[in-house]
Every structure is written in C-alpha cells, then in structure tokens.
Write a protein that holds these residues in place. Structure first.
Motif, PDB file in Angstrom:
ATOM      1  N   SER A 105     -23.942 108.030  -0.799  1.00 23.31           N
ATOM      2  CA  SER A 105     -25.322 108.417  -1.086  1.00 23.31           C
ATOM      3  C   SER A 105     -25.725 109.577  -0.167  1.00 23.31           C
ATOM      4  N   HIS A 106     -26.058 110.725  -0.790  1.00 23.46           N
ATOM      5  CA  HIS A 106     -26.462 111.896  -0.007  1.00 23.46           C
ATOM      6  C   HIS A 106     -27.272 112.828  -0.902  1.00 23.46           C
ATOM      7  N   CYS A 107     -28.094 113.646  -0.290  1.00 20.74           N
ATOM      8  CA  CYS A 107     -28.834 114.619  -1.088  1.00 20.74           C
ATOM      9  C   CYS A 107     -27.878 115.741  -1.501  1.00 20.74           C
ATOM     10  N   LEU A 108     -28.152 116.339  -2.655  1.00 25.12           N
ATOM     11  CA  LEU A 108     -27.366 117.488  -3.105  1.00 25.12           C
ATOM     12  C   LEU A 108     -27.568 118.630  -2.107  1.00 25.12           C
ATOM     13  N   THR A 109     -26.455 119.200  -1.635  1.00 25.20           N
ATOM     14  CA  THR A 109     -26.552 120.247  -0.622  1.00 25.20           C
ATOM     15  C   THR A 109     -25.968 121.574  -1.109  1.00 25.20           C
ATOM     16  N   ARG A 110     -26.453 122.644  -0.519  1.00 28.35           N
ATOM     17  CA  ARG A 110     -25.877 123.983  -0.675  1.00 28.35           C
ATOM     18  C   ARG A 110     -25.976 124.707   0.666  1.00 28.35           C
ATOM     19  N   GLN A 111     -24.996 125.568   0.914  1.00 26.91           N
ATOM     20  CA  GLN A 111     -25.021 126.411   2.107  1.00 26.91           C
ATOM     21  C   GLN A 111     -24.334 127.720   1.792  1.00 26.91           C
ATOM     22  N   TYR A 112     -25.119 128.771   1.555  1.00 24.77           N
ATOM     23  CA  TYR A 112     -24.538 130.069   1.233  1.00 24.77           C
ATOM     24  C   TYR A 112     -23.613 130.520   2.365  1.00 24.77           C
ATOM     25  N   ASP A 113     -22.552 131.197   1.984  1.00 27.01           N
ATOM     26  CA  ASP A 113     -21.520 131.517   2.975  1.00 27.01           C
ATOM     27  C   ASP A 113     -21.921 132.597   3.976  1.00 27.01           C
ATOM     28  N   GLN A 114     -23.057 133.277   3.748  1.00 28.77           N
ATOM     29  CA  GLN A 114     -23.539 134.266   4.705  1.00 28.77           C
ATOM     30  C   GLN A 114     -24.962 133.946   5.170  1.00 28.77           C
ATOM     31  N   GLY A 115     -25.230 132.654   5.335  1.00 27.52           N
ATOM     32  CA  GLY A 115     -26.564 132.248   5.775  1.00 27.52           C
ATOM     33  C   GLY A 115     -27.546 132.271   4.635  1.00 27.52           C
ATOM     34  N   SER A 116     -28.403 133.284   4.594  1.00 25.33           N
ATOM     35  CA  SER A 116     -29.372 133.395   3.493  1.00 25.33           C
ATOM     36  C   SER A 116     -28.821 134.211   2.329  1.00 25.33           C
ATOM     37  N   GLN A 117     -27.627 134.783   2.500  1.00 27.27           N
ATOM     38  CA  GLN A 117     -27.003 135.610   1.474  1.00 27.27           C
ATOM     39  C   GLN A 117     -25.596 135.075   1.156  1.00 27.27           C
ATOM     40  N   MET A 118     -24.968 135.678   0.145  1.00 28.95           N
ATOM     41  CA  MET A 118     -23.577 135.371  -0.175  1.00 28.95           C
ATOM     42  C   MET A 118     -22.765 136.654  -0.185  1.00 28.95           C
ATOM     43  N   GLN A 119     -21.515 136.547   0.230  1.00 31.44           N
ATOM     44  CA  GLN A 119     -20.620 137.690   0.113  1.00 31.44           C
ATOM     45  C   GLN A 119     -20.469 138.072  -1.358  1.00 31.44           C
ATOM     46  N   SER A 120     -20.176 139.328  -1.596  1.00 31.17           N
ATOM     47  CA  SER A 120     -19.970 139.784  -2.975  1.00 31.17           C
ATOM     48  C   SER A 120     -18.813 139.028  -3.613  1.00 31.17           C
ATOM     49  N   TRP A 121     -18.962 138.759  -4.914  1.00 30.29           N
ATOM     50  CA  TRP A 121     -17.900 138.121  -5.668  1.00 30.29           C
ATOM     51  C   TRP A 121     -17.029 139.184  -6.337  1.00 30.29           C
ATOM     52  N   TYR A 122     -16.158 138.775  -7.209  1.00 36.82           N
ATOM     53  CA  TYR A 122     -15.256 139.725  -7.860  1.00 36.82           C
ATOM     54  C   TYR A 122     -15.991 140.438  -8.989  1.00 36.82           C
ATOM     55  N   SER A 123     -15.782 141.743  -9.050  1.00 34.96           N
ATOM     56  CA  SER A 123     -16.542 142.587  -9.968  1.00 34.96           C
ATOM     57  C   SER A 123     -16.116 142.377 -11.414  1.00 34.96           C
ATOM     58  N   PRO A 124     -16.997 142.745 -12.361  1.00 31.27           N
ATOM     59  CA  PRO A 124     -16.609 142.714 -13.772  1.00 31.27           C
ATOM     60  C   PRO A 124     -15.363 143.563 -14.032  1.00 31.27           C
ATOM     61  N   ARG A 141      -4.163 132.661 -15.195  1.00 36.34           N
ATOM     62  CA  ARG A 141      -4.825 131.530 -14.544  1.00 36.34           C
ATOM     63  C   ARG A 141      -4.825 131.688 -13.031  1.00 36.34           C
ATOM     64  N   GLU A 142      -3.684 132.025 -12.462  1.00 37.83           N
ATOM     65  CA  GLU A 142      -3.587 132.136 -11.015  1.00 37.83           C
ATOM     66  C   GLU A 142      -4.539 133.212 -10.481  1.00 37.83           C
ATOM     67  N   SER A 143      -4.590 134.345 -11.158  1.00 35.63           N
ATOM     68  CA  SER A 143      -5.455 135.436 -10.707  1.00 35.63           C
ATOM     69  C   SER A 143      -6.931 135.062 -10.781  1.00 35.63           C
ATOM     70  N   ILE A 144      -7.327 134.347 -11.835  1.00 35.43           N
ATOM     71  CA  ILE A 144      -8.717 133.902 -11.956  1.00 35.43           C
ATOM     72  C   ILE A 144      -9.025 132.807 -10.937  1.00 35.43           C
ATOM     73  N   GLU A 145      -8.104 131.872 -10.767  1.00 32.64           N
ATOM     74  CA  GLU A 145      -8.353 130.760  -9.844  1.00 32.64           C
ATOM     75  C   GLU A 145      -8.466 131.242  -8.406  1.00 32.64           C
ATOM     76  N   TYR A 146      -7.662 132.233  -8.027  1.00 33.35           N
ATOM     77  CA  TYR A 146      -7.697 132.759  -6.670  1.00 33.35           C
ATOM     78  C   TYR A 146      -8.839 133.741  -6.438  1.00 33.35           C
ATOM     79  N   SER A 147      -9.489 134.174  -7.512  1.00 33.88           N
ATOM     80  CA  SER A 147     -10.541 135.185  -7.354  1.00 33.88           C
ATOM     81  C   SER A 147     -11.922 134.606  -7.646  1.00 33.88           C
ATOM     82  N   ILE A 148     -12.448 134.838  -8.827  1.00 31.28           N
ATOM     83  CA  ILE A 148     -13.832 134.480  -9.118  1.00 31.28           C
ATOM     84  C   ILE A 148     -14.071 132.970  -9.048  1.00 31.28           C
ATOM     85  N   HIS A 149     -13.076 132.172  -9.414  1.00 29.22           N
ATOM     86  CA  HIS A 149     -13.261 130.714  -9.325  1.00 29.22           C
ATOM     87  C   HIS A 149     -13.588 130.300  -7.899  1.00 29.22           C
TER      88      HIS A 149
END
Length: 360
Positions: A105-124, A141-149
């Motif tokens: 039993s716990h509250c749903l949590t989130r913690q952005y990886d840069q404090g109040s921001q997030m690092q950029s993800w993989y571009s379109p 599959r491997e390229s997607i799993e290691y990147s945007i996933h």
C-alpha cells in the motif's frame, strides 16, 4: 475516462496488472516477447475497461512530439495525467491521491529525472531512422526498447521506474504509442515479421506461447483479427491523440510528406546512413547540393539559406541515456546498450553538423 479508471482502481484491476507485469518482467523485456506481450497486455487492460464503458479506448501519448521538453507536455497537465510528485505522491490529474495496492500500500509516485524537469527523450527523427534501418524484429525491438521505451520510464520516475510501472496510467499511454510505432513499422512490409529470441534464448516464432497468457505470438500480429480489435487515428481509427505525428505515422510510399521534405535536404551520404528508405525514394541526386524535386518538393541547393547556422532551439538535443540501474534491472546486454547510445549521439552530431533544422 476518469470514472472508468477510478472504478477499475476500486475493483483492484490496477493491482492485478501491476502484479502480472512484475511477475513476468524478465520474460517480456530484453527479448523479442517485448512487443507481442505488451500489445496483448494493453488489449487486456482495454477489454477490462470496456466492461465498464464499451466506448473506452486507451489513448496514446505522442511522446515524440514532446521529446525536446517532456515536462512541458500538456499530457502532464492537471486535467490529464497530472505532473511531478517530486519523489512523493502525485497530487493532480486522473490519479491524484490514489493509493496503490502493489507491491504494498503506497501512494502513486513520480520523480522527474532532472528535478522539476526531464532530460530530452529520443527525437521523432531518430525513431523514424530506426524504422527505416531495421527490417528484422530483433533489431527494431532492441533499438526501441533501449531508446524511447526506457527514456520515458526513467524520465517520469517513481512508479514508472519500477517493475510495477502499470500502477501509473502513463504506462498504458506510453505503450500504446510504442505499439503504434510497431503498427506503422508492420505496415511498411513487416506485417508478420517475428524473429530474434524469447526469454529462454530460443528462436522466436509465431507459434510460441506468450508469457502469462499462453496465446500464440501470432495472435497479436494483425490488427482487426481475433482479440486485436483496435486501431490508431489515421491508420484504422480507435485509439487517438491530439494530432498524430506525420514523421512516423505516414508510410513512405505515396510520396514525401512535409517532415520528409525537411530531411530530404540533408546530404545524400547522411540520408543513406540514417534514412535509407528515404534516400532510395528521392534518389542519389537529391539532398543538399541538388535542386532535385520529388513529388513536387524541391530540395535546397548547397548555397541556399540552409547553409546558415541554425539556432539552438532547432538543433537536435542529445537524448537521455539509460541508467546503470535500468540496465541491471532489465539484465540488458551492456555492449548492445552502449552501441545504441553511441549511435544515437552520432545521429545527433551528424544531423546538426549537416545544419538540419528540426521542426519538432
């Protein structure tokens, strides 16, 4: 949607799905069960939700559109998924104040990886490149799993960074988008492509049973067949988002789209390296240094304004790398991860050096 999700939470469905994902974790990550299992899992969740409301469909989050500044996405507003918990409870959005039942039993949590921001993800652009460079399921599959996933899970943090990430409804929007990318890749001539290895290291085949479900892998391969009764906006209807991203949702055949038009101005050697299908379509005489025209789109000559330095906001940023914790958690092949991350950085360097100006 909020009513359906609240009723599912009250009836224990979020706990059930988080438990399944936790128990099967090593069977469905780092091997080629990844895509078919998660498609089946997503459809299972959707079918349960449709028991409460037959019109329910899991939306997808077009994370590629938000990849430059993820924390600023409207999807993370208080009227949708809600925002950062700063390592503690999520206080706004569809799951505000929820108490989860798994693994305790716990509250749903989130913690952005840069404090109040997030690092950029993989571009379109990078994901579009993956879709063009791989004709085998394992490589795709491997390229997607290691990147945007991974970058989305790690960027959001909290429950999303754990074995029980389905506690967070973000998980379903994220995997609906990954499934949409697979669906598009399938439509480019890979409709029944399945290869690589399963969780035991055995060759994958369409007849192998899916972890947990026991259904054959092949039962997930075709939309509109059997239980796979869903579609995506612009490609069969059903699951929707506020504006599909043409860069990855428009097959090459039938001519270049506006996003392709920007890429077509790259030097041909860059196109051949990163966008081979696009390079074949526009031919060796197109790209920077040529006035070649494809489907009415004129590529800029070498002495055009394309040669002027581009501003920082239009350059491609380096994407967030996978962390050591994430790699260990999934038991990924470290050499394969390092190779992909180096490749992703080289992609950014090559396009920025070619003075590519990203519209995203």
């Amino acid at each position: 949607m909020a009513n359906v999700l609240s009723r599912m939470q009250a009836d224990g469905w979020f706990t059930r799905f988080a438990d399944i994902h936790n128990r099967e974790f090593r069977n469905i990550h780092g091997n080629d069960n990844f895509y078919p299992f998660h498609r089946r899992f997503l459809r299972d969740f959707e079918e349960v939700a449709q028991g409460y409301d037959p019109s329910f469909a899991v939306p997808y989050w077009d994370e590629l559109r938000d990849s430059r500044s993820p924390a600023a996405s409207g999807v993370l507003s208080s009227r949708l998924l809600g925002g950062n918990g700063f390592g503690s409870c999520v206080r706004d959005g569809l799951q505000a104040g929820w108490t989860m039942g798994f693994p305790n039993s716990h509250c749903l949590t989130r913690q952005y990886d840069q404090g109040s921001q997030m690092q950029s993800w993989y571009s379109p652009e990078y994901i579009y490149s993956i879709m063009q460079r791989y004709n085998d399921m394992h490589g795709f599959r491997e390229s997607i799993e290691y990147s945007i996933h991974g970058s989305v899970h790690l960027g959001m943090g909290g429950d999303m960074g754990t074995y029980w990430s389905p506690n967070d409804f973000t998980f379903y929007l994220h995997h609906a988008n990954l499934d949409r990318l697979w669906d598009q890749w399938q439509s480019w001539g890979h409709s029944m492509t399945m290869d690589g290895r399963n969780q035991n290291g055995s060759p994958m085949s369409l007849d192998l049973p899916l972890p947990h479900y026991g259904d054959p892998v092949g039962s997930t391969m075709r939309r509109g067949v059997g239980r796979m009764c869903f579609g995506y906006a612009g490609n069969g209807g059903g699951r929707t988002a506020a504006g599909a991203l043409a860069l990855v949702s428009t097959p090459l055949r039938g001519g270049l789209g506006s996003a392709d038009a920007g890429l077509s101005k790259l030097p041909h050697r860059v196109l051949e390296k990163w966008f081979p299908a696009l390079a074949r379509e526009i031919g060796p005489n197109a790209g920077a240094g040529s006035n070649a025209t494809t489907q009415g789109i004129t590529a800029a000559p070498a002495n055009s304004t394309r040669s002027a330095p581009i501003s920082g906001k239009n350059k491609l940023p380096y994407p967030a790398p996978l962390t050591e914790m994430w790699i260990s958690m999934h038991k990924f092949d470290r050499k394969a991860v390092a190779k992909m991350m180096a490749e992703a950085r080289q992609f950014v360097d090559d396009l920025n050096s070619a003075n590519y100006s990203s519209p995203y």
